[in-house]
Every structure is written in C-alpha cells, then in structure tokens.
Design an enzyme around this catalytic site. Structure first.
Site, PDB file in Angstrom:
ATOM      1  NE  ARG A 226      21.613 -16.720  41.837  1.00 29.09           N
ATOM      2  CZ  ARG A 226      21.467 -17.831  41.093  1.00 29.09           C
ATOM      3  NH1 ARG A 226      21.957 -18.979  41.525  1.00 29.09           N
ATOM      4  NH2 ARG A 226      20.862 -17.772  39.935  1.00 29.09           N
TER       5      ARG A 226
ATOM      6  CB  SER B 178      19.721 -11.505  39.005  1.00 28.74           C
ATOM      7  OG  SER B 178      19.699 -12.304  37.861  1.00 28.74           O
TER       8      SER B 178
ATOM      9  CD  GLU C 276      22.070 -12.715  42.794  1.00 31.61           C
ATOM     10  OE1 GLU C 276      21.024 -13.357  42.605  1.00 31.61           O
ATOM     11  OE2 GLU C 276      22.994 -12.665  41.967  1.00 31.61           O
TER      12      GLU C 276
HETATM   13  P1  FAD Z   1      32.736  -9.228  43.666  1.00 31.19           P
HETATM   14  O1  FAD Z   1      31.535  -8.532  43.132  1.00 31.19           O
HETATM   15  O2  FAD Z   1      34.032  -8.531  43.571  1.00 31.19           O
HETATM   16  O3  FAD Z   1      32.476  -9.611  45.192  1.00 31.19           O
HETATM   17  C1  FAD Z   1      31.276 -10.220  45.581  1.00 31.19           C
HETATM   18  C2  FAD Z   1      31.343 -10.538  47.077  1.00 31.19           C
HETATM   19  O4  FAD Z   1      32.332 -11.527  47.321  1.00 31.19           O
HETATM   20  C3  FAD Z   1      31.744  -9.336  47.922  1.00 31.19           C
HETATM   21  O5  FAD Z   1      31.046  -9.439  49.164  1.00 31.19           O
HETATM   22  C4  FAD Z   1      33.238  -9.526  48.148  1.00 31.19           C
HETATM   23  O6  FAD Z   1      33.659  -8.932  49.347  1.00 31.19           O
HETATM   24  C5  FAD Z   1      33.340 -11.039  48.197  1.00 31.19           C
HETATM   25  N1  FAD Z   1      34.599 -11.601  47.689  1.00 31.19           N
HETATM   26  C6  FAD Z   1      35.116 -11.434  46.438  1.00 31.19           C
HETATM   27  N2  FAD Z   1      36.237 -12.169  46.321  1.00 31.19           N
HETATM   28  C7  FAD Z   1      36.419 -12.806  47.500  1.00 31.19           C
HETATM   29  C8  FAD Z   1      37.414 -13.710  48.006  1.00 31.19           C
HETATM   30  N3  FAD Z   1      38.435 -14.121  47.241  1.00 31.19           N
HETATM   31  N4  FAD Z   1      37.287 -14.158  49.293  1.00 31.19           N
HETATM   32  C9  FAD Z   1      36.258 -13.759  50.057  1.00 31.19           C
HETATM   33  N5  FAD Z   1      35.301 -12.902  49.637  1.00 31.19           N
HETATM   34  C10 FAD Z   1      35.379 -12.451  48.381  1.00 31.19           C
HETATM   35  N6  FAD Z   1      25.737 -14.632  39.400  1.00 31.19           N
HETATM   36  C11 FAD Z   1      25.251 -15.901  39.366  1.00 31.19           C
HETATM   37  O7  FAD Z   1      25.216 -16.599  40.397  1.00 31.19           O
HETATM   38  N7  FAD Z   1      24.763 -16.441  38.202  1.00 31.19           N
HETATM   39  C12 FAD Z   1      24.754 -15.748  37.041  1.00 31.19           C
HETATM   40  O8  FAD Z   1      24.331 -16.277  36.035  1.00 31.19           O
HETATM   41  C13 FAD Z   1      25.257 -14.410  37.059  1.00 31.19           C
HETATM   42  N8  FAD Z   1      25.231 -13.670  35.920  1.00 31.19           N
HETATM   43  C14 FAD Z   1      25.671 -12.364  35.952  1.00 31.19           C
HETATM   44  C15 FAD Z   1      25.618 -11.608  34.774  1.00 31.19           C
HETATM   45  C16 FAD Z   1      26.068 -10.295  34.773  1.00 31.19           C
HETATM   46  C17 FAD Z   1      25.986  -9.488  33.511  1.00 31.19           C
HETATM   47  C18 FAD Z   1      26.594  -9.734  35.953  1.00 31.19           C
HETATM   48  C19 FAD Z   1      27.118  -8.332  35.963  1.00 31.19           C
HETATM   49  C20 FAD Z   1      26.644 -10.472  37.139  1.00 31.19           C
HETATM   50  C21 FAD Z   1      26.176 -11.802  37.146  1.00 31.19           C
HETATM   51  N9  FAD Z   1      26.211 -12.596  38.305  1.00 31.19           N
HETATM   52  C22 FAD Z   1      25.750 -13.893  38.279  1.00 31.19           C
HETATM   53  C23 FAD Z   1      26.736 -12.038  39.557  1.00 31.19           C
HETATM   54  C24 FAD Z   1      28.290 -12.129  39.682  1.00 31.19           C
HETATM   55  O9  FAD Z   1      28.898 -12.216  38.418  1.00 31.19           O
HETATM   56  C25 FAD Z   1      28.722 -13.333  40.517  1.00 31.19           C
HETATM   57  O10 FAD Z   1      28.140 -13.283  41.783  1.00 31.19           O
HETATM   58  C26 FAD Z   1      30.251 -13.406  40.667  1.00 31.19           C
HETATM   59  O11 FAD Z   1      30.608 -14.614  41.305  1.00 31.19           O
HETATM   60  C27 FAD Z   1      30.842 -12.237  41.429  1.00 31.19           C
HETATM   61  O12 FAD Z   1      32.269 -12.333  41.309  1.00 31.19           O
HETATM   62  P2  FAD Z   1      33.195 -11.074  41.523  1.00 31.19           P
HETATM   63  O13 FAD Z   1      34.598 -11.564  41.481  1.00 31.19           O
HETATM   64  O14 FAD Z   1      32.844 -10.004  40.586  1.00 31.19           O
HETATM   65  O15 FAD Z   1      32.813 -10.689  43.032  1.00 31.19           O
HETATM   66  P1  NAP Z   2      15.065 -17.328  32.471  1.00 25.84           P
HETATM   67  O1  NAP Z   2      15.630 -18.443  31.664  1.00 25.84           O
HETATM   68  O2  NAP Z   2      14.293 -16.244  31.825  1.00 25.84           O
HETATM   69  O3  NAP Z   2      14.182 -17.937  33.640  1.00 25.84           O
HETATM   70  C1  NAP Z   2      13.531 -17.081  34.577  1.00 25.84           C
HETATM   71  C2  NAP Z   2      13.696 -17.656  35.947  1.00 25.84           C
HETATM   72  O4  NAP Z   2      13.005 -18.883  36.015  1.00 25.84           O
HETATM   73  C3  NAP Z   2      15.127 -17.911  36.215  1.00 25.84           C
HETATM   74  O5  NAP Z   2      15.524 -16.953  37.117  1.00 25.84           O
HETATM   75  C4  NAP Z   2      15.216 -19.328  36.728  1.00 25.84           C
HETATM   76  O6  NAP Z   2      15.566 -19.395  38.097  1.00 25.84           O
HETATM   77  C5  NAP Z   2      13.817 -19.870  36.615  1.00 25.84           C
HETATM   78  N1  NAP Z   2      13.792 -21.085  35.775  1.00 25.84           N
HETATM   79  C6  NAP Z   2      13.816 -21.153  34.412  1.00 25.84           C
HETATM   80  N2  NAP Z   2      13.724 -22.435  34.014  1.00 25.84           N
HETATM   81  C7  NAP Z   2      13.638 -23.173  35.129  1.00 25.84           C
HETATM   82  C8  NAP Z   2      13.522 -24.573  35.385  1.00 25.84           C
HETATM   83  N3  NAP Z   2      13.450 -25.457  34.370  1.00 25.84           N
HETATM   84  N4  NAP Z   2      13.465 -24.994  36.667  1.00 25.84           N
HETATM   85  C9  NAP Z   2      13.527 -24.121  37.692  1.00 25.84           C
HETATM   86  N5  NAP Z   2      13.637 -22.790  37.523  1.00 25.84           N
HETATM   87  C10 NAP Z   2      13.681 -22.323  36.263  1.00 25.84           C
HETATM   88  O7  NAP Z   2      16.255 -16.657  33.330  1.00 25.84           O
HETATM   89  P2  NAP Z   2      17.379 -15.621  32.889  1.00 25.84           P
HETATM   90  O8  NAP Z   2      17.196 -14.392  33.654  1.00 25.84           O
HETATM   91  O9  NAP Z   2      17.508 -15.570  31.402  1.00 25.84           O
HETATM   92  O10 NAP Z   2      18.687 -16.311  33.479  1.00 25.84           O
HETATM   93  C11 NAP Z   2      19.118 -17.562  32.987  1.00 25.84           C
HETATM   94  C12 NAP Z   2      19.941 -18.255  34.060  1.00 25.84           C
HETATM   95  O11 NAP Z   2      21.101 -17.473  34.353  1.00 25.84           O
HETATM   96  C13 NAP Z   2      19.190 -18.416  35.366  1.00 25.84           C
HETATM   97  O12 NAP Z   2      19.572 -19.632  35.976  1.00 25.84           O
HETATM   98  C14 NAP Z   2      19.661 -17.248  36.186  1.00 25.84           C
HETATM   99  O13 NAP Z   2      19.660 -17.503  37.578  1.00 25.84           O
HETATM  100  C15 NAP Z   2      21.090 -17.054  35.698  1.00 25.84           C
HETATM  101  N6  NAP Z   2      21.475 -15.635  35.795  1.00 25.84           N
HETATM  102  C16 NAP Z   2      21.819 -15.146  37.018  1.00 25.84           C
HETATM  103  C17 NAP Z   2      22.203 -13.823  37.162  1.00 25.84           C
HETATM  104  C18 NAP Z   2      22.637 -13.287  38.506  1.00 25.84           C
HETATM  105  O14 NAP Z   2      23.165 -12.200  38.563  1.00 25.84           O
HETATM  106  N7  NAP Z   2      22.440 -14.000  39.577  1.00 25.84           N
HETATM  107  C19 NAP Z   2      22.228 -12.977  36.059  1.00 25.84           C
HETATM  108  C20 NAP Z   2      21.847 -13.502  34.828  1.00 25.84           C
HETATM  109  C21 NAP Z   2      21.478 -14.835  34.697  1.00 25.84           C
HETATM  110  P3  NAP Z   2      17.051 -19.405  38.692  1.00 25.84           P
HETATM  111  O15 NAP Z   2      17.519 -18.002  38.593  1.00 25.84           O
HETATM  112  O16 NAP Z   2      16.851 -19.815  40.100  1.00 25.84           O
HETATM  113  O17 NAP Z   2      17.899 -20.336  37.914  1.00 25.84           O
END
Ligand code: FAD
Ligand code: NAP
Length: 339
Positions: free
Chosen positions: A166, A239, A335
């Site tokens: 991240r 998250s 995050e």
């Molecule tokens: P924004 O929220 O608009 O911006 C995020 C940051 O990036 C800000 O600091 C902004 O200034 C900067 N930025 C945006 N565009 C640019 C650009 N073109 N150049 C430079 N800087 C820029 N994240 C995960 O990693 N894994 C997941 O599984 C995941 N699941 C999600 C599920 C849900 C329901 C939600 C709501 C979010 C989730 N996220 C997840 C978080 C999010 O979707 C990601 O981080 C996504 O990449 C953000 O994209 P955005 O375009 O909405 O960015």
């Molecule tokens: P989950 O499957 O309930 O698992 C809980 C946590 O355990 C996850 O956060 C994941 O870490 C870790 N995990 C599970 N299995 C693993 C494995 N085999 N090895 C190492 N780590 C493991 O998680 P969830 O919340 O439903 O999300 C599913 C996936 O989507 C995850 O990868 C999560 O990161 C991603 N997600 C991200 C966001 C976001 O906003 N960043 C939102 C929703 C979902 P990791 O998170 O490090 O993968």
C-alpha cells in the site's frame, strides 16, 4: 482555453465517503493539455492544486482551498503483443474496474484478482493497489508522470516506483507527481493466484475446477459484493487501516492471550496482522455514533450513514487507533489520503 474551471463546487459526488465539502475551484482534465492548463491556472492564481481520480481513497476533513482537478482522461491502447505477453496502456482517468474487465475480455490475464476495486487507473500506482494476493507491482510495465516541480514528463520503471505494501514513491512524494498513463504487462496464458482467502473455495462452490481468469474475476466480484459496502449505497473508502506489520515475537506474545488472532508471515521475518480482526475483537464492529460508523460485516471499513463529516469520521478512526494501541500494543496506520 478548453479547461472549464468552476468555483465553489461540492465534492460530495466526487468522494466515495460522500462527505459534503466544497472545492474553492474545480476542473476536469481530459487530456495532457488540460492538465498543463490546470497547473498554469493554479500558478497564475496562486492556489494549490489537488489531483483526484474516483475519490475512493480520500478522507476530506474540510473545504478544500485549492483547484481540485479530477482526472477524466480516457484511452486504452495495446503497445506490444508477442503472442504470449501484451503490454497495454491506459490513461489516468480510465475507471479501474471497467479497464480490468476490458483486459479480461481481450483474453489477457493478470488483473483478475484486482477486480471491482473502485477508482481510476491513474491512482492505482499511488498505493500499489492490492487484493487477494496480487498487487499492481506484479504486472506493472511502466508509467508516465508529470513532475509538477519542473513541468517535465518522466517515464518510470518498476524499480523507480518503490512499490511496497500500500505504498509507492508517489505516495511518499505526495503532490509532486501527476500520473498521466500507466502500462501493464499481461499474459495470454493464465497464471492464476487462487490461494488467498476464500477464492478457491468460491470457485469450488460454483463447480469450477479449472477456472479461467474471467471465472476468477467473477468469483472475486461475488465475494467482494457480499462483504464490502457499495459506496453508491453506503459511503466508505474501503479498508480504513492498513494491516500492521509487527515483529513475529509480538504475535507470539499476543497469541498467548488471543489464540485465534489472524496473522500471516511476511518476507523478512515480520508478521502481518489482519487489522480487521483487531478492530472486531475490540468490539467496534457495527459501532455507530451519529452517521459515522464501523461496517457491520467488515470491521476494517468505516462508513458514512448519510451526513457524517470528515472530522467525525476522523475522530472515530483516532479512537479506534488509540483503543487498538492500548489493547494490543499495535499501531494502526490510516490508509485513505487525508485533505
Ligand atoms: P482518489 O481517491 O481520487 O485519490 C487517491 C490519492 O491518489 C490521492 O492522494 C490523490 O491525490 C492521488 N491521485 C489520484 N489520481 C492521481 C493521478 N492521476 N496522479 C497522481 N496522484 C493521483 N484499495 C486497494 O488497494 N485494494 C482494494 O481491494 C480496495 N478495495 C476498495 C473497496 C472499496 C469499496 C473502496 C471504496 C475502496 C477500495 N480501495 C482498495 C481503495 C481505492 O479504491 C484505491 O486506493 C484506488 O486506487 C483509489 O483510486 P481513486 O481514483 O479513487 O483515487
Ligand atoms: P480477508 O480475505 O477477510 O482477509 C483478512 C486479511 O488477511 C486481509 O486483509 C489479507 O491481507 C490477509 N490475508 C488473507 N489471506 C491471506 C493469505 N493467504 N496470505 C496473506 N495474507 C492474507 O480480507 P478482506 O477484507 O475480505 O479483503 C480481501 C482482499 O481485498 C484483501 O487482499 C484486501 O487487502 C483487499 N481489500 C482492500 C481494500 C482497501 O481499501 N485497501 C478494501 C477491500 C478489500 P491483505 O489486505 O494484505 O491482502
């Protein structure tokens, strides 16, 4: 001048938490020329510039005294194809999930585990988006970014991006790099990652023994839809906390008191604790105060039931952070990007 700059624009539709703040100035950039015009406009009027994509990783804690530029550039192009490996480039404003869907429809594998993540292509490198054991660093082939300090374009290699869990150079140097387009190396042969969470189990339940990348994408979409709130229905930014990396000795110590603690070994000897487990076991799951709350099904997700403000959501997050530190001696890092 093609860039349309508007004053006093509500950002409620442009952040997935649905927080109602306004931008002093707002514009949408559809091209590199628009981006350069926005930078020139901000410099001329001496206002800061904040670039956003889909607003799905933001916590807005007050009105934004800046020119907010929403990336809306479109375009997907195939740069190379040797019959096995393709390199595809997408403009920053392309919505992420439709882009994933497009690559799968072409028969290109690599992004299936990253299905249904909200946001744009341009923001994906910011925190090296990841899910179900895959991060964009695994399929990254380069990106083009504008250096806001010099106005010059820079082509980034994988190593230069400093991708980590991240995290990236772009997050570390927030406000310097404006990502214009991103390239991905995808494969015609499927190299599937199924050993994470419930992915394989879901496929088995569906009677699929030999899944295609599209099957994996569908399975992940169904898992995510069951568990995660749809921002169109319930405001959230996914998250809210990163999963903390801690010394293995600390996990051993915690497991004496909490034998069912969920933690995974990491390269380098550290352990990654599931932050959602900590928050749930501290009793926060389903907590609600006013319109700010912790999701009923996923304790890692803070939600806005309607009219929560950024400071109310931040206050809740700070209380959770403090509680987790006191109970488990674990520091949670937020995050979403806060403005
Ligand atoms: P924004 O929220 O608009 O911006 C995020 C940051 O990036 C800000 O600091 C902004 O200034 C900067 N930025 C945006 N565009 C640019 C650009 N073109 N150049 C430079 N800087 C820029 N994240 C995960 O990693 N894994 C997941 O599984 C995941 N699941 C999600 C599920 C849900 C329901 C939600 C709501 C979010 C989730 N996220 C997840 C978080 C999010 O979707 C990601 O981080 C996504 O990449 C953000 O994209 P955005 O375009 O909405 O960015
Ligand atoms: P989950 O499957 O309930 O698992 C809980 C946590 O355990 C996850 O956060 C994941 O870490 C870790 N995990 C599970 N299995 C693993 C494995 N085999 N090895 C190492 N780590 C493991 O998680 P969830 O919340 O439903 O999300 C599913 C996936 O989507 C995850 O990868 C999560 O990161 C991603 N997600 C991200 C966001 C976001 O906003 N960043 C939102 C929703 C979902 P990791 O998170 O490090 O993968």
């Amino acid at each position: 001048m093609t860039l349309q700059v508007r004053a006093g624009v509500s950002l409620k539709p442009f952040n997935s938490f649905g927080v109602d703040v306004s931008a002093r100035l707002f514009a949408e950039a559809h091209s590199d020329a628009d981006v350069r015009q926005a930078l020139a406009y901000a410099a001329e009027h001496a206002v800061p510039l904040l670039v956003i994509g889909g607003g799905s990783n933001l916590l807005l804690t007050g009105d934004i005294d800046a020119l907010v530029v929403r990336m809306a550039s479109q375009g997907i192009r195939l740069l190379s194809d040797d019959g096995e490996r393709v390199v595809v480039e997408a403009e920053a404003g392309e919505p992420w999930h439709p882009f994933v869907h497009h690559t799968l429809a072409q028969g290109w594998s690599g992004l299936e585990n990253l299905s249904l993540i909200p946001g744009t292509v341009g923001a994906a490198p910011m925190q090296n988006i990841g899910a179900y054991g895959v991060e964009i660093k695994d399929v990254f082939a380069g990106l083009t970014a504008l250096d806001r300090q010099t106005g010059e374009l820079h082509e980034f290699t994988l190593e230069e991006c400093r991708f980590a869990y991240r995290d990236s150079l772009f997050k570390q140097q927030a406000g310097r790099w404006l990502i214009l387009r991103v390239r991905f190396a995808l494969s015609r042969a499927a190299h599937l990652h199924l050993e994470y969470g419930p992915v394989r189990q879901r496929l088995t339940e569906q009677g699929i023994d030999q899944p295609t990348p599209t099957d994996v994408s569908r399975a992940i979409c169904s898992i995510r839809s069951e568990k995660l709130p749809d921002p169109a229905v319930l405001g959230n930014a996914g998250s809210f906390f990163k999963n903390p990396l801690v010394p293995a000795t600390h996990v051993t110590h915690l497991k004496q008191q909490y034998p069912d603690l969920v933690a995974y070994p990491q390269p380098g000897g550290q352990m990654k604790i599931a932050a959602g487990w900590l928050i749930e076991h501290a009793g926060w799951k389903g907590f609600r105060e006013g319109d700010a709350g912790v999701h009923k099904l996923q304790a890692l997700v803070l939600v806005n039931y309607g009219n929560a403000t950024g400071p109310q959501l931040l206050d809740l997050a700070l209380r959770i952070q403090k509680d987790i530190a006191e109970r488990f001696q674990v520091e949670l890092e937020m995050e979403p990007n806060r403005y």
